[in-house]
Design a protein around this motif. Structure first.
Motif, PDB file in Angstrom:
ATOM      1  N   GLU A 172       0.840  -1.203   0.000  1.00 45.33           N
ATOM      2  CA  GLU A 172       0.000   0.000   0.000  1.00 45.33           C
ATOM      3  C   GLU A 172       0.874   1.252   0.000  1.00 45.33           C
ATOM      4  OE1 GLU A 172      -3.740   2.111   0.219  1.00 45.33           O
ATOM      5  OE2 GLU A 172      -3.278   0.027  -0.209  1.00 45.33           O
ATOM      6  N   ILE A 173       1.880   1.269   0.881  1.00 42.83           N
ATOM      7  CA  ILE A 173       2.790   2.418   0.958  1.00 42.83           C
ATOM      8  C   ILE A 173       3.597   2.525  -0.330  1.00 42.83           C
ATOM      9  CG2 ILE A 173       4.814   3.351   2.137  1.00 42.83           C
ATOM     10  CD1 ILE A 173       3.700   2.189   4.734  1.00 42.83           C
ATOM     11  N   ALA A 174       4.073   1.392  -0.845  1.00 42.58           N
ATOM     12  CA  ALA A 174       4.879   1.408  -2.067  1.00 42.58           C
ATOM     13  C   ALA A 174       4.097   2.003  -3.227  1.00 42.58           C
ATOM     14  CB  ALA A 174       5.339  -0.004  -2.412  1.00 42.58           C
ATOM     15  N   LEU A 175       2.824   1.602  -3.358  1.00 42.64           N
ATOM     16  CA  LEU A 175       2.009   2.133  -4.454  1.00 42.64           C
ATOM     17  C   LEU A 175       1.692   3.603  -4.253  1.00 42.64           C
ATOM     18  CD1 LEU A 175       0.488   1.691  -7.066  1.00 42.64           C
ATOM     19  CD2 LEU A 175      -1.476   0.872  -5.746  1.00 42.64           C
ATOM     20  N   ARG A 176       1.422   4.010  -3.018  1.00 43.39           N
ATOM     21  CA  ARG A 176       1.156   5.425  -2.741  1.00 43.39           C
ATOM     22  C   ARG A 176       2.368   6.287  -3.100  1.00 43.39           C
ATOM     23  NH1 ARG A 176      -2.882   7.004   0.796  1.00 43.39           N
ATOM     24  NH2 ARG A 176      -1.513   8.465   1.869  1.00 43.39           N
ATOM     25  N   GLU A 177       3.560   5.808  -2.739  1.00 44.05           N
ATOM     26  CA  GLU A 177       4.780   6.564  -3.046  1.00 44.05           C
ATOM     27  C   GLU A 177       5.032   6.596  -4.549  1.00 44.05           C
ATOM     28  OE1 GLU A 177       6.654   8.388  -0.963  1.00 44.05           O
ATOM     29  OE2 GLU A 177       5.060   7.927   0.479  1.00 44.05           O
ATOM     30  N   ALA A 178       4.761   5.479  -5.228  1.00 43.79           N
ATOM     31  CA  ALA A 178       4.938   5.449  -6.675  1.00 43.79           C
ATOM     32  C   ALA A 178       3.967   6.401  -7.362  1.00 43.79           C
ATOM     33  CB  ALA A 178       4.739   4.023  -7.196  1.00 43.79           C
ATOM     34  N   THR A 179       2.742   6.487  -6.840  1.00 45.76           N
ATOM     35  CA  THR A 179       1.750   7.404  -7.401  1.00 45.76           C
ATOM     36  C   THR A 179       2.173   8.848  -7.197  1.00 45.76           C
ATOM     37  OG1 THR A 179      -0.018   5.799  -6.984  1.00 45.76           O
ATOM     38  CG2 THR A 179      -0.685   8.081  -7.340  1.00 45.76           C
ATOM     39  N   LYS A 180       2.722   9.142  -6.036  1.00 44.53           N
ATOM     40  CA  LYS A 180       3.228  10.501  -5.780  1.00 44.53           C
ATOM     41  C   LYS A 180       4.368  10.836  -6.747  1.00 44.53           C
ATOM     42  CE  LYS A 180       2.251  10.582  -0.810  1.00 44.53           C
ATOM     43  NZ  LYS A 180       2.877  10.606   0.533  1.00 44.53           N
ATOM     44  N   LYS A 181       5.247   9.868  -6.968  1.00 43.37           N
ATOM     45  CA  LYS A 181       6.370  10.086  -7.883  1.00 43.37           C
ATOM     46  C   LYS A 181       5.855  10.333  -9.295  1.00 43.37           C
ATOM     47  CE  LYS A 181       9.009   6.543  -8.674  1.00 43.37           C
ATOM     48  NZ  LYS A 181      10.028   5.482  -8.443  1.00 43.37           N
ATOM     49  N   PHE A 182       4.876   9.530  -9.719  1.00 45.97           N
ATOM     50  CA  PHE A 182       4.272   9.726 -11.037  1.00 45.97           C
ATOM     51  C   PHE A 182       3.684  11.126 -11.143  1.00 45.97           C
ATOM     52  CE2 PHE A 182       0.681   9.849 -13.887  1.00 45.97           C
ATOM     53  CZ  PHE A 182       1.130   9.193 -15.018  1.00 45.97           C
ATOM     54  N   THR A 183       2.988  11.564 -10.100  1.00 46.33           N
ATOM     55  CA  THR A 183       2.347  12.885 -10.106  1.00 46.33           C
ATOM     56  C   THR A 183       3.382  13.996 -10.219  1.00 46.33           C
ATOM     57  OG1 THR A 183       0.516  12.043  -8.759  1.00 46.33           O
ATOM     58  CG2 THR A 183       0.822  14.434  -8.811  1.00 46.33           C
ATOM     59  N   ARG A 184       4.481  13.877  -9.469  1.00 45.22           N
ATOM     60  CA  ARG A 184       5.536  14.892  -9.547  1.00 45.22           C
ATOM     61  C   ARG A 184       6.105  14.992 -10.953  1.00 45.22           C
ATOM     62  NH1 ARG A 184       7.186  12.510  -4.632  1.00 45.22           N
ATOM     63  NH2 ARG A 184       8.866  11.393  -5.701  1.00 45.22           N
ATOM     64  N   ARG A 185       6.355  13.844 -11.559  1.00 48.67           N
ATOM     65  CA  ARG A 185       6.940  13.844 -12.900  1.00 48.67           C
ATOM     66  C   ARG A 185       5.949  14.361 -13.945  1.00 48.67           C
ATOM     67  NH1 ARG A 185      10.002   7.930 -12.607  1.00 48.67           N
ATOM     68  NH2 ARG A 185      11.627   8.575 -11.114  1.00 48.67           N
ATOM     69  N   PHE A 186       4.690  13.991 -13.798  1.00 50.18           N
ATOM     70  CA  PHE A 186       3.681  14.465 -14.741  1.00 50.18           C
ATOM     71  C   PHE A 186       3.487  15.970 -14.601  1.00 50.18           C
ATOM     72  CE2 PHE A 186      -0.599  15.122 -16.430  1.00 50.18           C
ATOM     73  CZ  PHE A 186      -0.526  14.404 -17.614  1.00 50.18           C
ATOM     74  N   ASN A 187       3.535  16.462 -13.356  1.00 46.52           N
ATOM     75  CA  ASN A 187       3.425  17.905 -13.145  1.00 46.52           C
ATOM     76  C   ASN A 187       4.577  18.647 -13.809  1.00 46.52           C
ATOM     77  OD1 ASN A 187       1.093  17.610 -11.659  1.00 46.52           O
ATOM     78  ND2 ASN A 187       2.099  17.718  -9.678  1.00 46.52           N
ATOM     79  N   TYR A 188       5.766  18.046 -13.787  1.00 43.06           N
ATOM     80  CA  TYR A 188       6.927  18.641 -14.461  1.00 43.06           C
ATOM     81  C   TYR A 188       6.663  18.755 -15.959  1.00 43.06           C
ATOM     82  CZ  TYR A 188      11.707  19.194 -16.176  1.00 43.06           C
ATOM     83  OH  TYR A 188      12.837  19.665 -16.821  1.00 43.06           O
ATOM     84  N   ILE A 189       6.133  17.674 -16.550  1.00 42.09           N
ATOM     85  CA  ILE A 189       5.812  17.691 -17.981  1.00 42.09           C
ATOM     86  C   ILE A 189       4.804  18.793 -18.286  1.00 42.09           C
ATOM     87  CG2 ILE A 189       4.702  16.387 -19.841  1.00 42.09           C
ATOM     88  CD1 ILE A 189       5.819  13.832 -18.555  1.00 42.09           C
ATOM     89  N   GLU A 190       3.775  18.893 -17.457  1.00 38.64           N
ATOM     90  CA  GLU A 190       2.747  19.922 -17.671  1.00 38.64           C
ATOM     91  C   GLU A 190       3.353  21.318 -17.680  1.00 38.64           C
ATOM     92  OE1 GLU A 190      -1.465  18.466 -15.903  1.00 38.64           O
ATOM     93  OE2 GLU A 190       0.124  18.702 -14.408  1.00 38.64           O
ATOM     94  N   LYS A 191       4.251  21.574 -16.744  1.00 41.96           N
ATOM     95  CA  LYS A 191       4.859  22.907 -16.652  1.00 41.96           C
ATOM     96  C   LYS A 191       5.715  23.206 -17.882  1.00 41.96           C
ATOM     97  CE  LYS A 191       4.917  23.108 -11.603  1.00 41.96           C
ATOM     98  NZ  LYS A 191       5.755  23.132 -10.382  1.00 41.96           N
ATOM     99  N   GLN A 192       6.467  22.210 -18.339  1.00 48.39           N
ATOM    100  CA  GLN A 192       7.314  22.428 -19.512  1.00 48.39           C
ATOM    101  C   GLN A 192       6.482  22.695 -20.764  1.00 48.39           C
ATOM    102  OE1 GLN A 192      10.631  22.719 -18.896  1.00 48.39           O
ATOM    103  NE2 GLN A 192       9.894  22.339 -16.816  1.00 48.39           N
ATOM    104  N   VAL A 193       5.394  21.946 -20.909  1.00 47.55           N
ATOM    105  CA  VAL A 193       4.518  22.129 -22.074  1.00 47.55           C
ATOM    106  C   VAL A 193       3.810  23.476 -21.995  1.00 47.55           C
ATOM    107  CG1 VAL A 193       2.457  21.263 -23.241  1.00 47.55           C
ATOM    108  CG2 VAL A 193       4.213  19.668 -22.454  1.00 47.55           C
ATOM    109  N   GLU A 194       3.357  23.835 -20.809  1.00 48.48           N
ATOM    110  CA  GLU A 194       2.677  25.120 -20.638  1.00 48.48           C
ATOM    111  C   GLU A 194       3.611  26.281 -20.958  1.00 48.48           C
ATOM    112  OE1 GLU A 194       0.208  27.619 -17.186  1.00 48.48           O
ATOM    113  OE2 GLU A 194       1.245  25.750 -16.685  1.00 48.48           O
ATOM    114  N   ALA A 195       4.881  26.130 -20.557  1.00 49.96           N
ATOM    115  CA  ALA A 195       5.868  27.179 -20.822  1.00 49.96           C
ATOM    116  C   ALA A 195       6.098  27.383 -22.313  1.00 49.96           C
ATOM    117  CB  ALA A 195       7.185  26.841 -20.130  1.00 49.96           C
TER     118      ALA A 195
END
Length: 270
Positions: A217-240
């Motif tokens: 449960e913790i492993a998946l939650r942390e992996a989801t957080k990591k995915f979210t951080r990386r996806f947010n990075y992509i969003e910012k680069q594309v928006e820029a």
């Protein structure tokens, strides 16, 4: 919490549940209607801890305590038990499960202490099963738990009775086997079969996590957080760049994903 403050909280709940002068919403609640709120409050406690927000943690623990008080009040109204009995039961359980603290028992190692803890829990389950006339060693695992948590508990219970691989390597083989079966099911196009095989794969991955001493449960939650951080990075680069995600080719987004991994692994701010 002092006895005075505890009694004040219990009195507040009794007032809220009063048939004549209480709150209409609080009066109509029962055990079942409170389930989603109780689960939600527990997750909000976990979220505050993960964010290291201890002011919020204090508040969320209060919200979770309210759920305990709420359920206890409903039980008291029905003549089942009350808050004092809830508190007494957990106190007795803590004493029973910590003989090295309260009964002078000495353990040679943490492993021996953990084994004694598990045996105490097992004895409690056997007593409960005898009282409820249940036979399965898997009885008593809450069905409302998150699926990963329930799966891990079920597998731990089975393993404690000898149903387990002796070491970790065969579990890797089983993961590969189940993944292959998912691929075969996908090729068949049978959606019900695909779902079944994906479920089998997830189950054996949970088993692998258990063998690797990882909380799934913790492993998946942390992996989801990591995915979210990386996806947010992509969003910012594309928006820029003045575009939207749908304006970009998958290859470009995949490249940005790799860039996000490199940047965030180094702890850099872009």
């Amino acid at each position: 919490m002092s006895l005075e403050k505890t009694q004040a909280l219990l009195s507040l709940m009794a007032r809220l549940r009063d048939p004549e002068t209480g709150c209409a919403w609080d009066r109509k609640q029962d055990f079942n209607s409170l389930i989603p709120y109780t689960i939600e409050e527990a997750y909000e406690v976990a979220d505050a801890i993960e964010r290291n927000d201890f002011q919020d943690l204090r508040s969320e623990l209060g919200d979770l305590l309210l759920q305990v008080v709420f359920h206890s009040r409903i039980a008291e109204e029905r003549g089942l038990f009350d808050f004092e009995q809830v508190a007494a039961a957990i106190g007795e359980k803590l004493i029973r499960r910590h003989p090295h603290v309260f009964a002078g028992v000495t353990f040679a190692s943490d492993e021996q202490r953990q084994q004694a803890w598990e045996e105490a829990k097992s004895q409690e389950r056997r007593q409960k099963e005898a009282e409820q006339k249940t036979e399965s060693v898997l009885a008593g695992v809450a069905k409302s738990l998150p699926a990963l948590v329930e799966c891990e508990k079920i597998q731990n219970r089975a393993a404690s009775h000898g149903f387990d691989w002796p070491d970790t390597e065969p579990v890797f083989d089983k993961v590969r086997e189940e993944l292959h079966e998912v691929h075969e099911a996908w090729q068949s196009g049978d959606q019900a079969h695909i779902q079944e095989e994906v479920g089998d794969l997830l189950l054996v991955v949970v088993n692998l996590s258990r063998h690797l001493k990882v909380n799934p449960e913790i492993a998946l939650r942390e992996a989801t957080k990591k995915f979210t951080r990386r996806f947010n990075y992509i969003e910012k680069q594309v928006e820029a760049s003045g575009r939207t995600l749908r304006d970009c080719e998958l290859a470009e987004l995949d490249g940005l994903w790799g860039e996000a991994k490199r940047v965030q692994s180094k702890g850099l701010n872009r």
